[in-house]
Design a protein around this motif. Structure first.
Motif, PDB file in Angstrom:
ATOM      1  N   GLU A 126     -46.751   6.881 -24.111  1.00 14.73           N
ATOM      2  CA  GLU A 126     -48.154   6.511 -24.025  1.00 14.73           C
ATOM      3  C   GLU A 126     -48.774   7.269 -22.850  1.00 14.73           C
ATOM      4  OE1 GLU A 126     -50.034   4.582 -25.972  1.00 14.73           O
ATOM      5  OE2 GLU A 126     -48.311   4.380 -27.321  1.00 14.73           O
ATOM      6  N   PRO A 127     -50.020   7.695 -22.964  1.00 20.41           N
ATOM      7  CA  PRO A 127     -50.652   8.390 -21.831  1.00 20.41           C
ATOM      8  C   PRO A 127     -50.732   7.476 -20.611  1.00 20.41           C
ATOM      9  CG  PRO A 127     -51.938   8.676 -23.844  1.00 20.41           C
ATOM     10  CD  PRO A 127     -50.914   7.628 -24.138  1.00 20.41           C
ATOM     11  N   HIS A 171     -52.393  16.169 -21.650  1.00 18.00           N
ATOM     12  CA  HIS A 171     -52.413  16.848 -22.949  1.00 18.00           C
ATOM     13  C   HIS A 171     -53.510  16.288 -23.852  1.00 18.00           C
ATOM     14  CE1 HIS A 171     -51.011  18.835 -26.564  1.00 18.00           C
ATOM     15  NE2 HIS A 171     -51.014  17.671 -27.182  1.00 18.00           N
ATOM     16  N   ASP A 175     -46.509  20.267 -27.329  1.00 14.64           N
ATOM     17  CA  ASP A 175     -47.170  19.019 -26.938  1.00 14.64           C
ATOM     18  C   ASP A 175     -46.135  18.101 -26.293  1.00 14.64           C
ATOM     19  OD1 ASP A 175     -45.917  17.324 -28.893  1.00 14.64           O
ATOM     20  OD2 ASP A 175     -47.433  17.859 -30.360  1.00 14.64           O
ATOM     21  N   ILE A 176     -46.614  17.050 -25.661  1.00 17.79           N
ATOM     22  CA  ILE A 176     -45.742  16.203 -24.857  1.00 17.79           C
ATOM     23  C   ILE A 176     -44.848  15.322 -25.725  1.00 17.79           C
ATOM     24  CG2 ILE A 176     -45.696  14.392 -23.102  1.00 17.79           C
ATOM     25  CD1 ILE A 176     -46.463  17.099 -22.002  1.00 17.79           C
ATOM     26  N   ALA A 177     -45.331  14.884 -26.882  1.00 14.71           N
ATOM     27  CA  ALA A 177     -44.490  14.072 -27.768  1.00 14.71           C
ATOM     28  C   ALA A 177     -43.267  14.855 -28.214  1.00 14.71           C
ATOM     29  CB  ALA A 177     -45.296  13.589 -28.970  1.00 14.71           C
ATOM     30  N   ASP A 198     -55.015  19.760 -24.564  1.00 17.82           N
ATOM     31  CA  ASP A 198     -54.338  20.352 -25.731  1.00 17.82           C
ATOM     32  C   ASP A 198     -54.500  21.863 -25.775  1.00 17.82           C
ATOM     33  OD1 ASP A 198     -52.859  20.546 -28.028  1.00 17.82           O
ATOM     34  OD2 ASP A 198     -54.446  19.868 -29.376  1.00 17.82           O
ATOM     35  N   ALA A 256     -45.443  10.812 -18.906  1.00 19.41           N
ATOM     36  CA  ALA A 256     -46.616  10.014 -19.291  1.00 19.41           C
ATOM     37  C   ALA A 256     -47.887  10.588 -18.677  1.00 19.41           C
ATOM     38  CB  ALA A 256     -46.419   8.558 -18.866  1.00 19.41           C
ATOM     39  N   VAL A 306     -41.829   8.673 -27.790  1.00 19.16           N
ATOM     40  CA  VAL A 306     -43.153   9.291 -27.688  1.00 19.16           C
ATOM     41  C   VAL A 306     -43.939   8.520 -26.635  1.00 19.16           C
ATOM     42  CG1 VAL A 306     -45.301   9.782 -28.887  1.00 19.16           C
ATOM     43  CG2 VAL A 306     -43.120  10.076 -30.071  1.00 19.16           C
ATOM     44  N   GLN A 355     -48.757  13.433 -20.759  1.00 20.31           N
ATOM     45  CA  GLN A 355     -49.369  13.030 -22.027  1.00 20.31           C
ATOM     46  C   GLN A 355     -50.864  12.763 -21.860  1.00 20.31           C
ATOM     47  OE1 GLN A 355     -49.015  13.353 -25.078  1.00 20.31           O
ATOM     48  NE2 GLN A 355     -48.191  11.544 -26.103  1.00 20.31           N
TER      49      GLN A 355
END
Length: 468
Positions: A247-248, A455, A217-219, A459, A449, A245, A452
């Protein structure tokens, strides 16, 4: 939920809150590796389990050291690790145990990671299929008869198979992006200079390859990138950056250029363009405008510059292997070919290649005045049979080098653009594919971002994990 299915960010938080111990995390991963790795062969030079459990218990007793505290990490087998066998996939180094860490390993170790072993690669990282005569072939967790890609194939397969929470990789010619696409995970090639090299050999001209993070995942991707990034004062052209982490990104109003197959220059197996467009529709649903773009630069010129500069660097760095008769006999033919190409170059050819590179950088800068990102497929073929060395043709078009089938990654690699490999779902053949989301040089945080946002809407790695 099993510990091995939890994100690296989630595990780190649980360890910090003492909801789970480093020893429990280590035990879970070692159990998973014992079950899965014999079939996949992603992790090599695995350390003794008792020693690893002792190290995990010591981490519990010592308290937090950094953002990777207590997380089991296997380092790519092209990165030297102190006291841990590092072979580069080469019989010449089959028993080599470094006495010090490379900078990347040093940073991850200082952040609290516990090194459990190495992730498999092709010999010397040459080719996007992770096999070598020392450790064998790494197989795709989604189809064990297929390749996991490379050169970060062990890293991608280890992530996908839940044998690692996060993984480092490196990318000269798609080595973070191609295996990410083949294994349904994320791979990020950062802007060149953001993740620095060691101060060895040439550091002024060697600006094609970079290390970077891989994750589910992006985080997690941002977590590892924050550890990896930051200038090395001993090498030139460094960049700084911190990565929390993300923010989208709000994709409304953003414009994304779709380059497809570069006007037919990049031959694609059937279904890849269509699967890539599935990813584009996600961005479109999020509010972005997708604009088909004609080839902005001659593909044959990009290839000319690429093979010239790559051969020059390989010949310089690997010449010692070539000139030592016994070592040369143990070296794969693709590496020998690279060295011989480089040894036969003229200064004029290298200069011309650098001019092409410079003109493409300037042209790309103009594109980013119009677009927020560029998108290409992350591969030109689906994961291919694991017994192949490399695809000999695409749709009947013969590949004239061992790496021509990876040509689609060259536009980003040649000029050091940040490029994020995003999973694009699965084709009718059940195999994974991905796309490259490329941004302007230095816009790593913005590209992440956007990743994110993607994702959060898809996902794919957790929506469809491999059935091992």
């Amino acid at each position: 939920m099993e510990l091995t299915a939890i994100s690296a960010v989630g595990l780190a938080a649980m360890i910090a809150r003492r909801e789970v111990s480093c020893a429990e995390v280590m035990a879970a991963y070692l159990a998973r590796i014992e079950v899965v790795n014999p079939a996949v062969n992603a992790i090599v030079s695995l350390r003794d389990s008792d020693a690893l459990m002792d190290e995990a218990r010591a981490a519990d007793a010592a308290g937090a050291r950094g953002p990777l505290h207590g997380l089991p990490i296997a380092v790519k087998n092209l990165v030297a690790t102190k006291g841990l066998r590092t072979t580069y996939g080469s019989p010449v180094y089959a028993d080599y145990v470094p006495v010090k860490d490379d900078l990347l390993a040093e940073r991850m170790r200082a952040a609290g990671a516990i090194f459990i072993g190495k992730t498999n690669t092709p010999e010397w990282g040459h080719g996007s299929h992770s096999f070598n005569p020392v450790h064998g072939v790494t197989r795709n967790p989604y189809d064990l008869a297929r390749t996991a890609g490379g050169s970060s194939g062990g890293a991608a397969a280890g992530l996908a198979a839940r044998m690692l929470p996060v993984a480092d990789g490196s990318d000269m010619m798609g080595s973070l992006r191609n295996p990410a696409a083949f294994c349904n995970v994320y791979g990020f090639r950062p802007t060149w200079g953001l993740v620095p090299s060691d101060a060895v050999g040439d550091t002024f001209m060697a600006t094609l390859a970079t290390e970077g993070p891989m994750a589910r995942d992006i985080a997690d991707l941002a977590l590892l990138l924050d550890v990896q990034a930051g200038e090395n004062p001993a090498v030139p052209f460094g960049r700084t950056g911190r990565f929390a982490v993300p923010e989208p990104a709000d994709m409304r109003g953003k414009k994304i250029a779709w380059l497809g197959d570069w006007g037919g220059a990049y031959t694609m197996e059937p279904g890849i363009l269509g699967q890539s467009e599935v990813a584009l529709r996600v961005f479109e649903d999020l509010g972005a405008e997708i604009v088909p773009l004609a080839p902005p630069f001659p593909a044959e010129k990009l290839w000319q510059a690429w093979v010239t500069l790559r051969a020059m660097l390989n010949a310089g760095a690997k010449r010692g292997l070539y000139e030592h008769a016994a070592h040369r006999a143990l070296t794969k033919p693709e590496t020998i070919w690279e060295i011989e190409q480089g040894l036969n170059l003229t200064a004029a050819a290298v200069y011309e290649a650098s001019v092409i590179r410079s003109r493409w950088y300037a042209r790309a800068a103009g594109l980013f005045d119009q677009f927020d990102a560029l998108v290409l497929p992350a591969a030109q073929v689906w994961p291919f049979p694991a017994e192949w060395r490399w695809p000999q043709d695409i749709n009947g078009v013969a590949m004239d080098t061992y790496h021509r089938w990876m040509e689609v990654v060259v536009p980003a690699s040649l000029i050091g653009l940040p490029a994020l490999a995003l999973p694009a779902g699965f084709g009718a053949n059940g195999l994974p594919m991905g796309v490259q989301l490329m941004g302007r040089s230095g816009t790593d945080a913005e590209v992440i971002a956007m990743g994110q946002a993607y994702h959060a809407a898809t996902d794919w790695p957790n929506k469809r994990p491999p059935a091992l």
